[in-house]
Scaffold this motif. Structure first.
Motif, PDB file in Angstrom:
ATOM      1  N   THR A  73     -28.433  47.662  48.121  1.00  0.00           N
ATOM      2  CA  THR A  73     -28.031  48.675  49.376  1.00  0.00           C
ATOM      3  C   THR A  73     -26.519  48.955  49.172  1.00  0.00           C
ATOM      4  O   THR A  73     -26.049  50.297  49.377  1.00  0.00           O
ATOM      5  CB  THR A  73     -28.384  47.824  50.541  1.00  0.00           C
ATOM      6  OG1 THR A  73     -29.666  47.450  50.686  1.00  0.00           O
ATOM      7  CG2 THR A  73     -28.169  48.999  51.659  1.00  0.00           C
ATOM      8  N   ALA A  74     -25.687  48.261  49.371  1.00  0.00           N
ATOM      9  CA  ALA A  74     -24.363  48.386  48.990  1.00  0.00           C
ATOM     10  C   ALA A  74     -23.969  49.344  47.750  1.00  0.00           C
ATOM     11  O   ALA A  74     -23.065  50.204  47.896  1.00  0.00           O
ATOM     12  CB  ALA A  74     -23.324  47.186  49.056  1.00  0.00           C
ATOM     13  N   ILE A 120     -24.927  52.732  48.585  1.00  0.00           N
ATOM     14  CA  ILE A 120     -23.886  53.399  49.740  1.00  0.00           C
ATOM     15  C   ILE A 120     -22.730  53.558  48.876  1.00  0.00           C
ATOM     16  O   ILE A 120     -22.318  54.622  49.052  1.00  0.00           O
ATOM     17  CB  ILE A 120     -23.725  52.541  50.878  1.00  0.00           C
ATOM     18  CG1 ILE A 120     -24.977  52.404  51.638  1.00  0.00           C
ATOM     19  CG2 ILE A 120     -22.753  52.744  51.536  1.00  0.00           C
ATOM     20  CD1 ILE A 120     -24.892  51.371  52.813  1.00  0.00           C
ATOM     21  N   ALA A 173     -23.115  56.849  46.813  1.00  0.00           N
ATOM     22  CA  ALA A 173     -23.139  58.048  47.777  1.00  0.00           C
ATOM     23  C   ALA A 173     -21.830  58.528  48.291  1.00  0.00           C
ATOM     24  O   ALA A 173     -21.435  59.535  48.268  1.00  0.00           O
ATOM     25  CB  ALA A 173     -24.345  57.866  48.768  1.00  0.00           C
ATOM     26  N   THR A 174     -20.880  57.496  48.548  1.00  0.00           N
ATOM     27  CA  THR A 174     -19.740  57.643  49.017  1.00  0.00           C
ATOM     28  C   THR A 174     -18.799  58.305  47.982  1.00  0.00           C
ATOM     29  O   THR A 174     -17.911  59.147  48.266  1.00  0.00           O
ATOM     30  CB  THR A 174     -19.083  56.358  49.556  1.00  0.00           C
ATOM     31  OG1 THR A 174     -19.805  55.758  50.502  1.00  0.00           O
ATOM     32  CG2 THR A 174     -17.771  56.534  50.178  1.00  0.00           C
ATOM     33  N   CYS A 210     -24.955  61.536  42.355  1.00  0.00           N
ATOM     34  CA  CYS A 210     -25.720  60.134  42.724  1.00  0.00           C
ATOM     35  C   CYS A 210     -26.722  59.653  41.763  1.00  0.00           C
ATOM     36  O   CYS A 210     -26.616  58.771  41.564  1.00  0.00           O
ATOM     37  CB  CYS A 210     -26.511  60.422  44.285  1.00  0.00           C
ATOM     38  SG  CYS A 210     -25.331  60.649  45.609  1.00  0.00           S
TER      39      CYS A 210
END
Length: 58
Positions: free
Chosen positions: A14-15, A18, A21-22, A42
């Motif tokens: 999950t990290a 993220i 995406a960031t 992405c």
């Protein structure tokens, strides 16, 4: 040689998502990446991390 990835836990994956995406939202400030778009960045980031076995590939 065993084919395992560097990140195997659910919070780690999950990290990683993220983070991808960031980074894509940050990279669209530059001309080359602006033409690609954040969604494609992405996808390419996920493919890259999967192929170098940082993220799980299955």
């Amino acid at each position: 040689m065993e084919k395992t990835s560097l990140i195997t836990s659910v919070p780690g994956v999950t990290a990683g998502i993220i983070l991808i995406a960031t980074m894509s939202l940050y990279l669209i400030k530059f001309r080359f990446f602006k033409s690609l778009g954040p969604a494609l960045i992405c996808i390419l980031g996920g493919l890259l991390l999967s192929n170098i076995r940082v993220m799980p590939f299955s």
